[in-house]
Design an enzyme around this catalytic site. Structure first.
Site, PDB file in Angstrom:
ATOM      1  N   CYS A   1      86.468  -0.140 -61.685  1.00  0.00           N
ATOM      2  CA  CYS A   1      86.518   0.361 -63.064  1.00  0.00           C
ATOM      3  C   CYS A   1      87.769  -0.131 -63.798  1.00  0.00           C
ATOM      4  CB  CYS A   1      86.483   1.887 -63.072  1.00  0.00           C
ATOM      5  SG  CYS A   1      85.181   2.546 -62.029  1.00  0.00           S
TER       6      CYS A   1
ATOM      7  N   TYR B   1      96.108  27.694 -75.456  1.00  0.00           N
ATOM      8  CA  TYR B   1      96.439  27.300 -76.829  1.00  0.00           C
ATOM      9  C   TYR B   1      97.929  27.278 -77.103  1.00  0.00           C
ATOM     10  CZ  TYR B   1      97.670  27.741 -81.689  1.00  0.00           C
ATOM     11  OH  TYR B   1      98.284  27.560 -82.893  1.00  0.00           O
TER      12      TYR B   1
ATOM     13  N   GLY C   1      75.584  -0.928 -53.722  1.00  0.00           N
ATOM     14  CA  GLY C   1      75.896  -1.053 -55.142  1.00  0.00           C
ATOM     15  C   GLY C   1      74.768  -1.594 -55.997  1.00  0.00           C
TER      16      GLY C   1
ATOM     17  N   ALA D   1      71.805   6.419 -47.692  1.00  0.00           N
ATOM     18  CA  ALA D   1      72.126   5.470 -48.773  1.00  0.00           C
ATOM     19  C   ALA D   1      72.779   6.240 -49.909  1.00  0.00           C
ATOM     20  CB  ALA D   1      70.873   4.762 -49.255  1.00  0.00           C
TER      21      ALA D   1
ATOM     22  N   GLY E   1      73.593  -4.696 -68.174  1.00  0.00           N
ATOM     23  CA  GLY E   1      73.197  -3.593 -67.306  1.00  0.00           C
ATOM     24  C   GLY E   1      73.092  -4.060 -65.866  1.00  0.00           C
TER      25      GLY E   1
HETATM   26  P1  FAD Z   1      80.096  -0.850 -55.182  1.00  0.00           P
HETATM   27  O1  FAD Z   1      81.356  -0.135 -55.410  1.00  0.00           O
HETATM   28  O2  FAD Z   1      79.695  -1.903 -56.137  1.00  0.00           O
HETATM   29  O3  FAD Z   1      80.166  -1.491 -53.744  1.00  0.00           O
HETATM   30  C1  FAD Z   1      79.080  -2.200 -53.215  1.00  0.00           C
HETATM   31  C2  FAD Z   1      79.602  -3.226 -52.239  1.00  0.00           C
HETATM   32  O4  FAD Z   1      78.576  -3.554 -51.335  1.00  0.00           O
HETATM   33  C3  FAD Z   1      80.009  -4.524 -52.902  1.00  0.00           C
HETATM   34  O5  FAD Z   1      81.357  -4.820 -52.629  1.00  0.00           O
HETATM   35  C4  FAD Z   1      79.081  -5.559 -52.306  1.00  0.00           C
HETATM   36  O6  FAD Z   1      79.727  -6.811 -52.088  1.00  0.00           O
HETATM   37  C5  FAD Z   1      78.691  -4.916 -51.005  1.00  0.00           C
HETATM   38  N1  FAD Z   1      77.401  -5.379 -50.473  1.00  0.00           N
HETATM   39  C6  FAD Z   1      76.205  -5.352 -51.100  1.00  0.00           C
HETATM   40  N2  FAD Z   1      75.243  -5.818 -50.289  1.00  0.00           N
HETATM   41  C7  FAD Z   1      75.838  -6.130 -49.131  1.00  0.00           C
HETATM   42  C8  FAD Z   1      75.369  -6.669 -47.914  1.00  0.00           C
HETATM   43  N3  FAD Z   1      74.080  -6.964 -47.715  1.00  0.00           N
HETATM   44  N4  FAD Z   1      76.250  -6.885 -46.920  1.00  0.00           N
HETATM   45  C9  FAD Z   1      77.569  -6.593 -47.089  1.00  0.00           C
HETATM   46  N5  FAD Z   1      78.062  -6.092 -48.221  1.00  0.00           N
HETATM   47  C10 FAD Z   1      77.209  -5.859 -49.233  1.00  0.00           C
HETATM   48  N6  FAD Z   1      81.904   3.750 -63.199  1.00  0.00           N
HETATM   49  C11 FAD Z   1      82.481   4.837 -63.746  1.00  0.00           C
HETATM   50  O7  FAD Z   1      82.095   5.965 -63.425  1.00  0.00           O
HETATM   51  N7  FAD Z   1      83.495   4.722 -64.656  1.00  0.00           N
HETATM   52  C12 FAD Z   1      83.960   3.510 -65.054  1.00  0.00           C
HETATM   53  O8  FAD Z   1      84.895   3.429 -65.867  1.00  0.00           O
HETATM   54  C13 FAD Z   1      83.353   2.351 -64.518  1.00  0.00           C
HETATM   55  N8  FAD Z   1      83.767   1.127 -64.894  1.00  0.00           N
HETATM   56  C14 FAD Z   1      83.188   0.022 -64.330  1.00  0.00           C
HETATM   57  C15 FAD Z   1      83.625  -1.232 -64.731  1.00  0.00           C
HETATM   58  C16 FAD Z   1      83.055  -2.371 -64.183  1.00  0.00           C
HETATM   59  C17 FAD Z   1      83.530  -3.714 -64.638  1.00  0.00           C
HETATM   60  C18 FAD Z   1      82.025  -2.259 -63.209  1.00  0.00           C
HETATM   61  C19 FAD Z   1      81.394  -3.484 -62.600  1.00  0.00           C
HETATM   62  C20 FAD Z   1      81.579  -1.009 -62.820  1.00  0.00           C
HETATM   63  C21 FAD Z   1      82.150   0.131 -63.369  1.00  0.00           C
HETATM   64  N9  FAD Z   1      81.721   1.407 -62.987  1.00  0.00           N
HETATM   65  C22 FAD Z   1      82.311   2.515 -63.562  1.00  0.00           C
HETATM   66  C23 FAD Z   1      80.642   1.595 -62.014  1.00  0.00           C
HETATM   67  C24 FAD Z   1      81.208   1.858 -60.611  1.00  0.00           C
HETATM   68  O9  FAD Z   1      82.087   0.840 -60.277  1.00  0.00           O
HETATM   69  C25 FAD Z   1      80.078   1.942 -59.634  1.00  0.00           C
HETATM   70  O10 FAD Z   1      79.257   3.021 -59.996  1.00  0.00           O
HETATM   71  C26 FAD Z   1      80.539   2.150 -58.211  1.00  0.00           C
HETATM   72  O11 FAD Z   1      81.406   1.140 -57.815  1.00  0.00           O
HETATM   73  C27 FAD Z   1      79.345   2.185 -57.281  1.00  0.00           C
HETATM   74  O12 FAD Z   1      79.761   2.318 -55.963  1.00  0.00           O
HETATM   75  P2  FAD Z   1      78.875   1.703 -54.784  1.00  0.00           P
HETATM   76  O13 FAD Z   1      79.580   1.985 -53.526  1.00  0.00           O
HETATM   77  O14 FAD Z   1      77.478   2.125 -54.947  1.00  0.00           O
HETATM   78  O15 FAD Z   1      78.883   0.148 -55.074  1.00  0.00           O
END
Ligand code: FAD
Length: 614
Positions: A43, A427, A114, A281, A245
């Protein structure tokens, strides 16, 4: 010893690993991560690109070495999980550096893979300066381009969270920024009239908006990229950021025949278990049900992934834990503006058939007489019969976060708008007013439910019988002269009681003012005097937002910069100082204070003098 293998080493994955280790010293924990990095601040990436965060190392919460040492977690970076042998509980992985495949036995597997950015299948999308922003490598690529190639123009495709944050980041880097959005609004989780305030602020800060438009193709022309829009316009740019998105990254789950649903997101139960009892998951990859409507949804938010990680760790450790359905409470910075929402929006309430009502108000973040008081706009949605709170959207400067979090907590606690009236807020003038904006929202909603206030929405004005209606602006004459609703007459509130005999009792009376409060007081005076009266919700400020929507509807594609010249530079403190002689602090002044103060100041000014109004 139990072996827990986690795929994905960022938000959800790391939350699981850390919590699990805190609960169990025994468990063997392995994290498999495709990229070089783990545990980083996804983020924060737009703010690093902006330059607000200067030190790249601050982007990493924990390095693999720190994580291994502190939590005794076996970290495998540059390793991709490629398939799951569910019968034998083996995760097949590929070491991406050595290009070697092998398997890891697991007792429990956690997928936190992710979501991946949506990349449209259009010509030129593979041009090297067309970027997406998902991970640290993407961030580094964009940052290097900015530092090395010194681009002057950027086009952002998509007006969601990442698009808006990147628009701001690149604007602060001094680039001319255009934003192309398919919808008629940015931030589609807001209702359209609320989004107009975001549009105004983007344009004010020099972002050129192309709403209701889309990119047909990109073409590289020497050092520039030509972006061809659906309406025939062509924008030139040095770099492009795709932020259209995200989609759940679930190819591994799909390949392993785990049940998937909405946009191929993994289906999980309340314990975050998939259709396989040994595989959990979490995070952006899973389908959820929202707290209010119980409908299936996706909520790619960091807080949700983290909370789910904790739930999974506790379940693996033997504590029975369920993940409570989320509201999707979110917040975003848009230059000096803060926009936040929780629960359902009006579009969703209509779609799901709710019997709802709504209030709009523009209260100040803290006492008007204390410096830096700014108004915020609140839209509160609630059920007609019960007063149950269904959602809220807030746009302002300071103090938006406190109010949205209060409303989110209220929804979770099953409070109603009646309860909002009584929430006790701390307040003192620097922090609040004696009545918090959330209290006021509750007061207005309860007035509506108890028929103390009857309102009309700006979009209903077009359908009134004009012959049988008198629209009265109870603002001051100067305000009325400045801008007003067509065919409305002006009777300043202070003169209203003495003017009752001039108002036709046989007609419907609609009262309004700039922000809504004086309109409401006028409404009560007229009601008490036997008039058939309604107050215009949200005052002239909201009416203008609705008019802006009409303007957009009545145009063909892509003509959005009606508000201002594109690329005007944002007024900085220095630039304002250079050109102004006088300063007028209008912060926190109650209506009609600002306009009257301005009139008074203008009266004292000489030719060619300028005034800066704060
Ligand atoms: P992620 O944190 O994305 O982690 C998933 C990881 O799994 C990745 O590193 C990927 O490489 C790895 N992976 C996937 N498939 C495989 C595989 N087959 N083998 C090995 N590794 C794998 N959310 C907010 O609430 N507030 C914010 O301000 C905000 N800002 C954001 C800004 C940006 C630029 C982005 C991109 C996202 C933002 N988000 C924000 C969203 C937030 O980052 C995600 O909701 C959160 O990171 C999701 O967590 P996750 O563990 O599901 O996935």
């Amino acid at each position: 010893m139990k072996h827990v293998v986690i795929v994905g080493g960022v938000a959800g994955g790391m939350a699981t690993a850390a919590r699990l280790r805190r609960l169990s010293e025994e468990t063997n924990i392995t994290v498999v991560e495709r990229t070089e990095y783990i545990s980083y601040a996804t983020c924060g990436m737009p703010y690093y690109i902006e330059g607000k965060i200067n030190d790249r190392s601050r982007m990493f919460v924990k390095t693999p070495e720190e994580m291994s040492k502190l939590f005794r977690v076996n970290i495998k970076t540059n390793t991709e999980a490629i398939s799951i042998d569910r019968d034998n509980k083996k995760l097949w992985v590929r070491d991406l550096k050595l290009n070697k495949e092998y398997y890891i036995d697991y007792d429990k597997l956690v997928l936190s893979t992710g979501a991946e950015p949506y990349v449209p299948d259009i010509e030129g999308v593979d041009i090297s300066e067309v970027y997406k922003l998902r991970n640290i490598s993407d961030m580094d690529r964009i940052k290097s381009n900015i530092l090395e190639s010194k681009p002057k123009k950027a086009v952002i495709v998509g007006g969601g969270f990442i698009g808006i944050e990147m628009a701001e980041a690149l604007r602060y880097q001094g680039l001319e920024v255009s934003l192309v959005e398919l919808d008629k609004q940015v931030m589609t989780h807001f209702d359209r009239e609320m989004a107009t305030f975001i549009h105004q602020n983007l344009v004010f800060n020099g972002i050129k908006l192309f709403l209701n438009n889309s990119v047909e193709k990109f073409e590289k022309d020497n050092n520039e990229i030509k972006i061809f829009l659906k309406n025939g316009e062509v924008i030139n740019s040095d770099i492009v950021i795709l932020s259209l998105g995200v989609r759940p990254d679930t190819s591994l789950a799909e390949k392993s025949n785990l049940e998937t649903g909405l946009k191929k997101a993994i289906i999980v139960n309340e314990k975050m278990l998939t259709s396989d009892p040994d595989i959990y998951a979490i995070g952006d990859a899973v389908e959820l049900k929202d707290y209010i409507s119980q409908n299936k949804t996706l909520m790619p938010l960091a807080g949700i992934a983290n909370r789910q990680g904790r739930v999974v760790a506790e379940n693996i450790a033997g504590l029975e834990k369920i993940f409570k359905k989320p509201l999707g409470t979110s917040i975003c910075k848009v230059f000096d503006m803060t926009i936040a929402s929780t629960g359902l929006n009006e579009k969703q309430l209509k779609k799901y058939g709710y019997d709802y009502n709504k209030v709009y108000l523009h209260p100040a973040n803290h006492a008007g007489y204390y410096p830096d008081s700014f108004p915020m706009t609140i839209k509160l949605l609630f059920e007609n019969k019960t007063g149950k709170i269904l959602g809220a959207q807030i746009i302002g400067n300071d103090g938006v976060d406190k109010r949205i979090d209060t409303i989110s907590t209220a929804i979770y606690s099953k409070l109603t708008v009646y309860d909002l009236q009584d929430i006790e807020f701390a307040y003192a003038p620097p922090y609040n007013s004696v009545k918090d904006p959330v209290n006021i929202a509750g007061n207005i909603a309860v007035n509506m439910l108890n028929n103390i206030l009857s309102s009309i929405n700006p979009d209903e004005l077009d359908n009134i019988n004009k012959e049988n209606t008198t629209i009265i602006n109870v603002s001051e004459k100067e305000e009325h002269a400045n801008a007003n609703i067509e065919n409305s007459i002006c009777i300043p509130l202070i003169e209203l009681r003495d003017s009752l005999s001039q108002i036709d009792k046989n007609k419907l009376i609609i009262t309004y003012c700039q922000m809504g409060l004086r309109g409401y007081i006028a409404y009560r005076i007229l009601k008490e005097n036997g008039f058939n009266v309604k107050n215009l919700v949200g005052g002239f400020k909201l009416y203008k937002a609705f008019k802006e929507m009409d303007l957009l509807d009545n145009h063909q594609l892509g003509i959005q910069n009606k508000l201002e010249e594109p690329f005007c530079s944002s007024p900085t403190k220095e630039s304002v100082k250079m050109i102004t002689n006088l300063e007028l602090d209008a912060c926190g002044l109650q209506c009609p204070g600002p306009i009257l103060k301005l009139k008074e100041t203008l009266g004292k000014m000489n030719n060619e003098e300028t005034v800066k109004v704060i």
